[in-house]
Scaffold this motif. Sequence first.
Motif, mmCIF file in Angstrom:
data_model
loop_
_atom_site.group_PDB
_atom_site.id
_atom_site.type_symbol
_atom_site.label_atom_id
_atom_site.label_comp_id
_atom_site.label_asym_id
_atom_site.label_seq_id
_atom_site.Cartn_x
_atom_site.Cartn_y
_atom_site.Cartn_z
ATOM 1 N N ILE A 232 1.844 74.382 20.074
ATOM 2 C CA ILE A 232 1.687 75.828 20.042
ATOM 3 C C ILE A 232 1.729 76.283 21.497
ATOM 4 O O ILE A 232 0.745 76.152 22.214
ATOM 5 C CB ILE A 232 0.360 76.237 19.370
ATOM 6 C CG1 ILE A 232 0.236 75.601 17.989
ATOM 7 C CG2 ILE A 232 0.225 77.750 19.315
ATOM 8 C CD1 ILE A 232 -1.170 75.565 17.451
ATOM 9 N N GLY A 233 2.886 76.745 21.942
ATOM 10 C CA GLY A 233 3.032 77.135 23.339
ATOM 11 C C GLY A 233 2.870 75.942 24.268
ATOM 12 O O GLY A 233 3.539 74.926 24.116
ATOM 13 N N LYS A 234 1.942 76.042 25.204
ATOM 14 C CA LYS A 234 1.707 74.972 26.178
ATOM 15 C C LYS A 234 0.583 74.032 25.749
ATOM 16 O O LYS A 234 0.037 73.291 26.581
ATOM 17 C CB LYS A 234 1.380 75.575 27.541
ATOM 18 C CG LYS A 234 2.554 76.277 28.175
ATOM 19 C CD LYS A 234 2.209 76.739 29.566
ATOM 20 C CE LYS A 234 3.446 77.316 30.232
ATOM 21 N NZ LYS A 234 3.197 77.629 31.630
ATOM 22 N N THR A 235 0.231 74.065 24.480
ATOM 23 C CA THR A 235 -0.804 73.193 23.935
ATOM 24 C C THR A 235 -0.245 72.465 22.721
ATOM 25 O O THR A 235 0.517 73.033 21.949
ATOM 26 C CB THR A 235 -2.044 74.013 23.501
ATOM 27 O OG1 THR A 235 -2.530 74.738 24.639
ATOM 28 C CG2 THR A 235 -3.146 73.136 22.963
ATOM 29 N N ALA A 236 -0.617 71.214 22.585
ATOM 30 C CA ALA A 236 -0.217 70.432 21.408
ATOM 31 C C ALA A 236 -1.426 69.655 20.907
ATOM 32 O O ALA A 236 -2.317 69.283 21.685
ATOM 33 C CB ALA A 236 0.920 69.476 21.742
#
Length: 98
Positions: free
Chosen positions: A47-51
């Motif tokens: 999700i965007g710059k987070t996983a």
Amino acid sequence: IYTKNAKAFPPNSEIIQGWENIQETWVEFMGPDAPSILLTTKAAEAIGKTAIEEGVYTVKIPGGQVVDKGKYIVIWKKDDGEWLMHLDIYNSDMPVSQ
């Protein structure tokens, strides 16, 4: 593979903060007779710059005996185009030895 301000949440232990402290912990764990660790990702979602990664692990000592198995969750952060572990929690499925 960890962010500068990463945290690890090992079983039966305090939170380990900072990639240097996490690295030191792993170096101590691996030692001269390093076990092998098999990580198997079961699910992952970015999700965007987070996983978020969900998986299971197996730890074997030289000779192939399984000494631990369990599950983990890792929160990854994208930093300068590179995915790094930010929060790392894992715990055993095996009973606590007395």
